[in-house]
Design a protein around this motif. Structure first.
Motif, PDB file in Angstrom:
ATOM      1  N   UNK A  25     -15.935  -5.301  13.152  1.00 27.73           N
ATOM      2  CA  UNK A  25     -15.504  -4.038  13.732  1.00 27.73           C
ATOM      3  C   UNK A  25     -13.989  -4.112  13.918  1.00 27.73           C
ATOM      4  N   UNK A  26     -13.265  -3.176  13.305  1.00 28.56           N
ATOM      5  CA  UNK A  26     -11.823  -3.060  13.527  1.00 28.56           C
ATOM      6  C   UNK A  26     -11.602  -2.200  14.759  1.00 28.56           C
ATOM      7  N   UNK A  27     -10.830  -2.723  15.695  1.00 28.72           N
ATOM      8  CA  UNK A  27     -10.472  -1.995  16.906  1.00 28.72           C
ATOM      9  C   UNK A  27      -9.009  -1.594  16.786  1.00 28.72           C
ATOM     10  N   UNK A  28      -8.734  -0.290  16.779  1.00 24.60           N
ATOM     11  CA  UNK A  28      -7.369   0.224  16.634  1.00 24.60           C
ATOM     12  C   UNK A  28      -6.862   0.663  18.008  1.00 24.60           C
ATOM     13  N   UNK A  29      -5.832  -0.018  18.472  1.00 22.37           N
ATOM     14  CA  UNK A  29      -5.327   0.166  19.837  1.00 22.37           C
ATOM     15  C   UNK A  29      -4.727   1.554  20.059  1.00 22.37           C
ATOM     16  N   UNK A  30      -4.554   1.887  21.345  1.00 25.97           N
ATOM     17  CA  UNK A  30      -3.971   3.166  21.736  1.00 25.97           C
ATOM     18  C   UNK A  30      -2.467   3.176  21.582  1.00 25.97           C
ATOM     19  N   UNK A  31      -1.867   4.263  22.059  1.00 24.58           N
ATOM     20  CA  UNK A  31      -0.423   4.450  21.937  1.00 24.58           C
ATOM     21  C   UNK A  31       0.162   4.604  23.331  1.00 24.58           C
ATOM     22  N   UNK A  33       0.262   0.338  22.764  1.00 20.67           N
ATOM     23  CA  UNK A  33      -0.776  -0.683  22.874  1.00 20.67           C
ATOM     24  C   UNK A  33      -0.487  -1.819  21.926  1.00 20.67           C
ATOM     25  N   UNK A  34      -1.433  -2.733  21.846  1.00 23.53           N
ATOM     26  CA  UNK A  34      -1.277  -3.864  20.945  1.00 23.53           C
ATOM     27  C   UNK A  34      -2.636  -4.485  20.679  1.00 23.53           C
ATOM     28  N   UNK A  58       1.997  -0.775  12.717  1.00 24.59           N
ATOM     29  CA  UNK A  58       3.431  -0.930  12.432  1.00 24.59           C
ATOM     30  C   UNK A  58       4.320  -0.466  13.592  1.00 24.59           C
ATOM     31  N   UNK A  59       5.252  -1.332  13.964  1.00 31.02           N
ATOM     32  CA  UNK A  59       6.183  -1.035  15.038  1.00 31.02           C
ATOM     33  C   UNK A  59       5.719  -1.482  16.410  1.00 31.02           C
ATOM     34  N   UNK A  60       4.511  -1.967  16.531  1.00 26.61           N
ATOM     35  CA  UNK A  60       3.983  -2.463  17.804  1.00 26.61           C
ATOM     36  C   UNK A  60       3.855  -3.975  17.744  1.00 26.61           C
ATOM     37  N   UNK A  61       3.992  -4.611  18.915  1.00 24.33           N
ATOM     38  CA  UNK A  61       3.787  -6.060  18.999  1.00 24.33           C
ATOM     39  C   UNK A  61       4.577  -6.825  17.961  1.00 24.33           C
ATOM     40  N   UNK A  65       7.992  -2.730  11.524  1.00 24.76           N
ATOM     41  CA  UNK A  65       8.023  -1.266  11.454  1.00 24.76           C
ATOM     42  C   UNK A  65       7.775  -0.798  10.027  1.00 24.76           C
ATOM     43  N   UNK A  66       7.321   0.442   9.909  1.00 21.53           N
ATOM     44  CA  UNK A  66       7.158   1.082   8.605  1.00 21.53           C
ATOM     45  C   UNK A  66       7.840   2.443   8.702  1.00 21.53           C
ATOM     46  N   UNK A  67       8.974   2.578   8.047  1.00 17.96           N
ATOM     47  CA  UNK A  67       9.738   3.813   8.109  1.00 17.96           C
ATOM     48  C   UNK A  67       8.943   4.938   7.443  1.00 17.96           C
ATOM     49  N   UNK A  68       8.882   6.090   8.105  1.00 16.52           N
ATOM     50  CA  UNK A  68       8.185   7.248   7.568  1.00 16.52           C
ATOM     51  C   UNK A  68       6.669   7.152   7.617  1.00 16.52           C
ATOM     52  N   UNK A  69       6.156   6.259   8.443  1.00 14.68           N
ATOM     53  CA  UNK A  69       4.708   6.043   8.536  1.00 14.68           C
ATOM     54  C   UNK A  69       3.982   7.299   8.988  1.00 14.68           C
ATOM     55  N   UNK A  70       2.794   7.518   8.416  1.00 15.57           N
ATOM     56  CA  UNK A  70       1.913   8.608   8.821  1.00 15.57           C
ATOM     57  C   UNK A  70       0.581   8.014   9.256  1.00 15.57           C
ATOM     58  N   UNK A  71      -0.219   8.796   9.953  1.00 21.33           N
ATOM     59  CA  UNK A  71      -1.492   8.313  10.484  1.00 21.33           C
ATOM     60  C   UNK A  71      -2.369   7.727   9.382  1.00 21.33           C
TER      61      UNK A  71
END
Length: 172
Positions: A25-31, A33-34, A58-61, A65-71
């Motif tokens: 199970x992949x758990x994707x943290x909140x915003x 978060x980490x 990307x950009x957390x913990x 970073x990923x420039x121009x990242x989208x959901x």
């Protein structure tokens, strides 16, 4: 540490629970978060047979970073991590700001995602062309703060928070 599909970024990954035999199970943290919290308790993961995989978006913990990242870009990262761990199929869970990311994985990764869930998601919003929220039709800053104050004062002295923390696997 796992490298992104294009090799340009590092992704910090952590696992807990029943490794390597558990259901992934992949758990994707909140915003914000980490990958390190809040997470289910170890004992519950073992009892349920879950292998929980978390990573810093990307950009957390410790992830770059990923420039121009989208959901939707999270799907590529999750697929790369799953490939690195030798996982063909897995479930995804997103908490709060991670909810849209979990739904993006479910939509973009097709049959690889067995189940998807959103925890502490946002209520539905107003329809196009309307004003206000359809989920909270009479919510204003004045009456919501009054409702919160009334609810909170009605809980003083009760054991509700302690009972809740014993019945839920999440540590928040």
């Amino acid at each position: 540490m796992v490298h992104s599909a294009d090799g340009s970024r590092r992704l910090a990954v952590a696992q807990r629970g029943l490794i390597p035999r558990g259901s992934p199970v992949f758990y994707l943290h909140g915003t914000p978060g980490s990958r390190v919290g809040p997470l289910p308790k170890h004992g519950l993961l073992y009892r349920l047979g879950i292998r929980l995989i978390t990573y810093d978006r990307p950009g957390y913990g410790d992830s770059d970073r990923q420039v121009g990242r989208q959901v939707g870009d999270v799907a590529s990262d999750v697929a790369t991590i799953a490939d690195r761990l030798g996982l063909d199929r897995f479930a995804v869970v997103g908490r709060s700001g991670g909810g849209p990311h979990a739904l993006a994985c479910a939509a973009l990764l097709g049959d690889r995602v067995t189940r998807a869930a959103v925890l502490v998601g946002r209520p539905r919003t107003a329809r196009r062309g309307s004003t206000g929220s359809t989920a909270w039709p009479r919510a204003t800053s004045r009456n919501t703060s009054r409702r919160w104050r009334d609810w909170r004062s009605s809980r003083r002295g009760s054991s509700w928070p302690r009972r809740r923390s014993r019945t839920t696997p999440w540590n928040w």
